[in-house]
Enzyme design. Structure first.
Site, PDB file in Angstrom:
ATOM      1  N   HIS A  33       9.344  -8.046  -7.685  1.00 27.54           N
ATOM      2  CA  HIS A  33       8.250  -9.001  -7.393  1.00 27.54           C
ATOM      3  C   HIS A  33       8.897 -10.384  -7.182  1.00 27.54           C
ATOM      4  O   HIS A  33       9.785 -10.538  -6.360  1.00 27.54           O
ATOM      5  CB  HIS A  33       7.243  -8.929  -8.551  1.00 27.54           C
ATOM      6  CG  HIS A  33       5.948  -9.663  -8.363  1.00 27.54           C
ATOM      7  ND1 HIS A  33       5.482 -10.096  -7.146  1.00 27.54           N
ATOM      8  CD2 HIS A  33       4.997 -10.042  -9.280  1.00 27.54           C
ATOM      9  CE1 HIS A  33       4.311 -10.703  -7.311  1.00 27.54           C
ATOM     10  NE2 HIS A  33       3.998 -10.685  -8.601  1.00 27.54           N
ATOM     11  N   HIS A  40       7.252  -4.502   1.815  1.00 24.44           N
ATOM     12  CA  HIS A  40       6.049  -4.993   1.146  1.00 24.44           C
ATOM     13  C   HIS A  40       5.048  -3.862   1.027  1.00 24.44           C
ATOM     14  O   HIS A  40       4.945  -3.024   1.918  1.00 24.44           O
ATOM     15  CB  HIS A  40       5.419  -6.157   1.931  1.00 24.44           C
ATOM     16  CG  HIS A  40       4.508  -6.986   1.101  1.00 24.44           C
ATOM     17  ND1 HIS A  40       3.193  -6.650   0.883  1.00 24.44           N
ATOM     18  CD2 HIS A  40       4.739  -8.116   0.405  1.00 24.44           C
ATOM     19  CE1 HIS A  40       2.651  -7.559   0.087  1.00 24.44           C
ATOM     20  NE2 HIS A  40       3.570  -8.461  -0.227  1.00 24.44           N
ATOM     21  N   ASP A  44       9.837 -13.643  -0.195  1.00 20.92           N
ATOM     22  CA  ASP A  44      11.001 -14.041  -0.996  1.00 20.92           C
ATOM     23  C   ASP A  44      12.267 -14.232  -0.164  1.00 20.92           C
ATOM     24  O   ASP A  44      13.201 -14.895  -0.620  1.00 20.92           O
ATOM     25  CB  ASP A  44      11.275 -12.978  -2.079  1.00 20.92           C
ATOM     26  CG  ASP A  44      10.268 -13.041  -3.220  1.00 20.92           C
ATOM     27  OD1 ASP A  44       9.898 -14.162  -3.606  1.00 20.92           O
ATOM     28  OD2 ASP A  44       9.850 -11.975  -3.717  1.00 20.92           O
TER      29      ASP A  44
HETATM   30  C1  LIG Z   1       6.505 -11.680  -3.868  1.00 24.33           C
HETATM   31  C2  LIG Z   1       6.777 -10.263  -3.780  1.00 24.33           C
HETATM   32  O1  LIG Z   1       6.582  -9.572  -4.747  1.00 24.33           O
HETATM   33  S1  LIG Z   1       7.327  -9.669  -2.316  1.00 24.33           S
HETATM   34  C3  LIG Z   1       8.321  -8.258  -2.768  1.00 24.33           C
HETATM   35  C4  LIG Z   1       9.591  -8.693  -3.433  1.00 24.33           C
HETATM   36  N1  LIG Z   1      10.449  -7.540  -3.757  1.00 24.33           N
HETATM   37  C5  LIG Z   1      11.537  -7.245  -3.039  1.00 24.33           C
HETATM   38  O2  LIG Z   1      11.899  -7.880  -2.069  1.00 24.33           O
HETATM   39  C6  LIG Z   1      12.327  -6.050  -3.549  1.00 24.33           C
HETATM   40  C7  LIG Z   1      12.714  -5.108  -2.416  1.00 24.33           C
HETATM   41  N2  LIG Z   1      11.554  -4.421  -1.898  1.00 24.33           N
HETATM   42  C8  LIG Z   1      11.011  -3.355  -2.563  1.00 24.33           C
HETATM   43  O3  LIG Z   1      11.518  -2.894  -3.591  1.00 24.33           O
HETATM   44  C9  LIG Z   1       9.754  -2.721  -1.999  1.00 24.33           C
HETATM   45  O4  LIG Z   1       9.687  -2.899  -0.607  1.00 24.33           O
HETATM   46  C10 LIG Z   1       8.481  -3.305  -2.667  1.00 24.33           C
HETATM   47  C11 LIG Z   1       8.606  -3.217  -4.181  1.00 24.33           C
HETATM   48  C12 LIG Z   1       8.269  -4.740  -2.269  1.00 24.33           C
HETATM   49  C13 LIG Z   1       7.274  -2.484  -2.210  1.00 24.33           C
HETATM   50  O5  LIG Z   1       7.375  -1.275  -2.814  1.00 24.33           O
HETATM   51  P1  LIG Z   1       6.563   0.051  -2.405  1.00 24.33           P
HETATM   52  O6  LIG Z   1       5.383  -0.259  -1.613  1.00 24.33           O
HETATM   53  O7  LIG Z   1       6.391   0.798  -3.680  1.00 24.33           O
HETATM   54  O8  LIG Z   1       7.557   0.795  -1.468  1.00 24.33           O
HETATM   55  P2  LIG Z   1       8.738   1.746  -1.921  1.00 24.33           P
HETATM   56  O9  LIG Z   1       9.640   1.062  -2.880  1.00 24.33           O
HETATM   57  O10 LIG Z   1       8.135   3.049  -2.342  1.00 24.33           O
HETATM   58  O11 LIG Z   1       9.474   1.915  -0.537  1.00 24.33           O
HETATM   59  C14 LIG Z   1       9.077   2.802   0.515  1.00 24.33           C
HETATM   60  C15 LIG Z   1      10.337   3.267   1.229  1.00 24.33           C
HETATM   61  O12 LIG Z   1      10.981   2.135   1.852  1.00 24.33           O
HETATM   62  C16 LIG Z   1      12.252   1.908   1.269  1.00 24.33           C
HETATM   63  N3  LIG Z   1      12.377   0.480   0.997  1.00 24.33           N
HETATM   64  C17 LIG Z   1      11.397  -0.357   0.604  1.00 24.33           C
HETATM   65  N4  LIG Z   1      11.889  -1.585   0.439  1.00 24.33           N
HETATM   66  C18 LIG Z   1      13.188  -1.509   0.724  1.00 24.33           C
HETATM   67  C19 LIG Z   1      14.222  -2.454   0.744  1.00 24.33           C
HETATM   68  N5  LIG Z   1      13.986  -3.715   0.407  1.00 24.33           N
HETATM   69  N6  LIG Z   1      15.448  -2.062   1.092  1.00 24.33           N
HETATM   70  C20 LIG Z   1      15.686  -0.776   1.436  1.00 24.33           C
HETATM   71  N7  LIG Z   1      14.749   0.168   1.438  1.00 24.33           N
HETATM   72  C21 LIG Z   1      13.518  -0.195   1.090  1.00 24.33           C
HETATM   73  C22 LIG Z   1      12.251   2.676  -0.051  1.00 24.33           C
HETATM   74  O13 LIG Z   1      13.539   3.020  -0.443  1.00 24.33           O
HETATM   75  C23 LIG Z   1      11.377   3.854   0.290  1.00 24.33           C
HETATM   76  O14 LIG Z   1      12.148   4.748   1.033  1.00 24.33           O
HETATM   77  P3  LIG Z   1      11.944   6.343   0.863  1.00 24.33           P
HETATM   78  O15 LIG Z   1      10.522   6.590   1.288  1.00 24.33           O
HETATM   79  O16 LIG Z   1      12.960   6.897   1.776  1.00 24.33           O
HETATM   80  O17 LIG Z   1      12.165   6.614  -0.580  1.00 24.33           O
HETATM   81  O1  LIG Z   2       1.405  -9.066  -2.837  1.00 22.58           O
HETATM   82  C1  LIG Z   2       2.409  -8.580  -3.381  1.00 22.58           C
HETATM   83  O2  LIG Z   2       2.498  -7.398  -3.774  1.00 22.58           O
HETATM   84  C2  LIG Z   2       3.604  -9.397  -3.569  1.00 22.58           C
HETATM   85  C3  LIG Z   2       3.568 -10.700  -2.843  1.00 22.58           C
HETATM   86  O3  LIG Z   2       3.869 -10.782  -1.676  1.00 22.58           O
HETATM   87  C4  LIG Z   2       3.094 -11.868  -3.583  1.00 22.58           C
HETATM   88  O4  LIG Z   2       2.730 -11.750  -4.753  1.00 22.58           O
HETATM   89  O5  LIG Z   2       3.082 -12.960  -2.987  1.00 22.58           O
END
Ligand SMILES: CC(=O)SCCNC(=O)CCNC(=O)[C@H](O)C(C)(C)COP(=O)(O)OP(=O)(O)OC[C@H]1O[C@@H](n2cnc3c(N)ncnc32)[C@H](O)[C@@H]1OP(=O)(O)O
Ligand SMILES: O=C([O-])CC(=O)C(=O)O
Length: 373
Positions: free
Chosen positions: A221, A259, A310
Site C-alpha cells: 500500500h 493496482h 506511488d
Molecule cells: C497507494 C497504493 O496502495 S497503490 C499500490 C502500491 N503497491 C505497490 O506498488 C506494490 C506492487 N503492486 C502490487 O503488489 C499489486 O499490484 C497490488 C497490491 C497493488 C494490487 O494487488 P492485487 O490486485 O491483489 O493483484 P495481485 O497482487 O494479485 O497481482 C495480479 C497479478 O499481477 C502481478 N503483479 C501485480 N503487481 C505487480 C508488480 N508490481 N510487479 C510484478 N507483478 C505484479 C502479480 O504477480 C499477479 O500475477 P499472477 O496472476 O501471475 O500471479
Molecule cells: O486504492 C488503493 O487500493 C490504493 C491506492 O491507490 C490509494 O490508496 O491511493
C-alpha cells in the site's frame, strides 16, 4: 455455510461513500463528484480537505476560517511534546506516527465524543497535526532546529520549510500541494477500510486513524513509494531494463506498479510523472526520472502493468529534498484528510462491519487431554 470468499475482497462493495469514486477502466478519479484533473493544480490541499471533511468546496470566508482552525491545530499536546524525542530515537517513521497519533488522542479536547461537531474538529486537528508530527520527528532524530510553523503559510509550504530547513520556491510549493491533493482520498483502499472497520465499532477517530496508519505502512500500500526510491537507488542506471526483466522473470513484484482497481493509467500518475520530469530537469540531474521511464516501459512490455500513485511520487519527493524514509509519512499527511472524512461518514450512518468467513480447517476433532498428546 458461507459462500466462497473473494480473495482479498476483490470487487466486493464494502461500503457506501459520497467522498470519492473511481472508474478503473477509464482511469478516472473524483472527489465528491469533482474530477481529479480539475482539482490537481487548481484546488489547494486545504480546499480539498474542506471538500472531503465538510462537504463543499469552501468559499473564501470558509477557507479562511478552516485555515485558522488548521493553524491553531498545529500546536502539539503535552503528551506528544514530552515523548516525541524518545519515540524518534526508537521507532521508524511510520511506527512513530502510529504512536504519536495515539498519544495525540489522549491530548485531544474532544477525545470522549464521537458527535458530529467533535468529529469535525478532530478531523481538522488531525489534518493540521500530521505534517507537524513528521517534521518534529525528523528534527528530533537529526538534532536540527526547525522553524515554527508559519500561520500565514499553507500546509505544503510549512511542511517543505520544516523538513528541508529552507524557504521553498513557489513552484516547489505548488508541486507539493498538488501531490497532497492527489493523495487525499481513494475509495475503499486498505487503510481507509481499516479506519472504517474500527470506526464502525463506535470506537473514536484517533483509534481509527492509528489503524489506518498501521495499514498504510505496508509495502503493498503506501509503503511502496519508499520502496520505489530504494529500487532506483539500488539499480545501475546503465542496466535498468535488464535488471527489471530479471526481477520480473524471478517472480518479483516491482514496487509502484499494478493496482486493484485501475486497469489503465492511474490518473494521479499522469500528474506525478509530469511533475517528476519538471523537477528532474530543474535539478540538472534527471537520472532517476529517466530510469523511472525505462522501468515503466519494461514493466508495461513484460506485464502490461501501469505505474500507480506511488511510482512517480517517489522521484517527486526525492527532487523536493524529502528524505526517502519520510515518503510514506508524506502520504499520511495527505490521506489524513480522507481517512478522517471517512470516519465522519461512517459515524453518521453506522452499522458494525463484520463480514463472514469460509471455514477451511479440520472438523470433528476428538478432544485429547494434555498428557496424552
Ligand atoms: C497507494 C497504493 O496502495 S497503490 C499500490 C502500491 N503497491 C505497490 O506498488 C506494490 C506492487 N503492486 C502490487 O503488489 C499489486 O499490484 C497490488 C497490491 C497493488 C494490487 O494487488 P492485487 O490486485 O491483489 O493483484 P495481485 O497482487 O494479485 O497481482 C495480479 C497479478 O499481477 C502481478 N503483479 C501485480 N503487481 C505487480 C508488480 N508490481 N510487479 C510484478 N507483478 C505484479 C502479480 O504477480 C499477479 O500475477 P499472477 O496472476 O501471475 O500471479
Ligand atoms: O486504492 C488503493 O487500493 C490504493 C491506492 O491507490 C490509494 O490508496 O491511493
Amino acid at each position: 455455510m458461507a459462500d466462497k470468499p473473494t480473495k482479498g475482497l476483490a470487487d466486493v462493495v464494502a461500503a457506501s461513500t459520497a467522498l470519492s469514486d473511481i472508474d478503473g477502466k477509464a482511469g478516472r478519479l473524483f472527489y465528491r463528484g469533482y474530477d481529479i484533473h480539475d482539482l490537481a493544480g487548481h484546488a489547494t490541499f486545504e480546499e480539498v480537505a474542506h471538500l472531503l471533511q465538510r462537504g463543499t468546496l469552501p468559499t473564501r470566508r470558509q477557507l479562511a476560517d478552516y485555515g485558522a482552525e488548521l493553524a491553531e491545530g498545529r500546536t502539539l499536546g503535552a503528551l506528544v511534546e514530552s515523548n516525541v524525542s524518545e519515540i524518534a530515537g526508537r521507532q521508524a517513521p511510520m511506527e512513530a506516527l502510529r504512536t504519536l497519533v495515539s498519544l495525540a488522542g489522549a491530548d485531544d479536547p474532544d477525545k470522549d465524543s464521537n458527535a458530529a461537531d467533535a468529529n469535525r474538529r478532530k478531523a481538522a486537528r488531525l489534518t493540521a497535526q500530521q505534517p507537524i508530527l513528521v517534521a518534529r520527528y525528523h528534527a528530533a532524530r537529526t538534532g536540527a532546529d526547525i522553524p515554527e510553523p508559519d500561520p500565514e503559510l499553507s500546509t505544503a509550504a510549512n511542511f517543505l520549510l520544516q523538513i528541508t530547513g529552507r524557504r521553498p520556491e513557489p513552484r516547489e510549493v505548488e508541486i507539493f500541494d498538488t501531490c497532497l491533493v492527489l493523495h487525499a482520498d481513494h475509495t475503499m483502499n486498505a487503510s481507509t477500510f481499516a479506519a472504517r472497520v474500527c470506526a464502525a465499532t463506535l470506537s473514536d477517530m484517533h483509534s481509527a486513524i492509528v489503524a489506518a496508519i498501521g495499514t498504510l505502512k505496508g509495502p503493498l500500500h503506501g509503503g511502496a513509494n519508499e520502496q520505489v526510491m530504494r529500487t532506483l537507488e539500488a539499480l545501475d542506471p546503465r542496466g535498468v531494463a535488464q535488471a527489471v526483466r530479471d526481477k520480473l522473470a524471478a517472480g518479483e513484484k516491482i514496487m509502484g506498479f499494478g493496482h486493484r482497481v485501475y486497469k489503465t493509467e492511474d490518473p494521479r500518475a499522469t500528474h506525478l510523472r509530469r511533475m517528476s520530469q519538471e523537477l528532474a530537469e530543474a535539478s540538472g540531474d534527471d537520472t532517476y526520472y529517466r530510469m523511472s521511464r525505462e522501468m515503466e516501459e519494461v514493466v508495461f512490455a513484460d506485464k502490461h502493468l501501469y505505474p500507480n500513485v506511488d511510482f512517480y511520487a517517489a522521484t517527486v519527493y526525492h527532487y523536493l529534498g524529502i528524505p526517502t524514509d519520510l515518503f510514506t509519512p508524506v502520504f499520511s499527511v495527505s490521506r489524513m484528510s480522507g481517512w478522517t472524512a471517512h470516519v465522519i461518514e461512517q459515524h453518521a450512518d453506522n452499522r458494525l462491519i463484520r463480514p463472514d468467513s469460509e471455514y477451511i480447517g479440520e472438523r470433528d476433532q476428538k478432544w485429547v487431554p494434555i498428557d496424552e498428546r
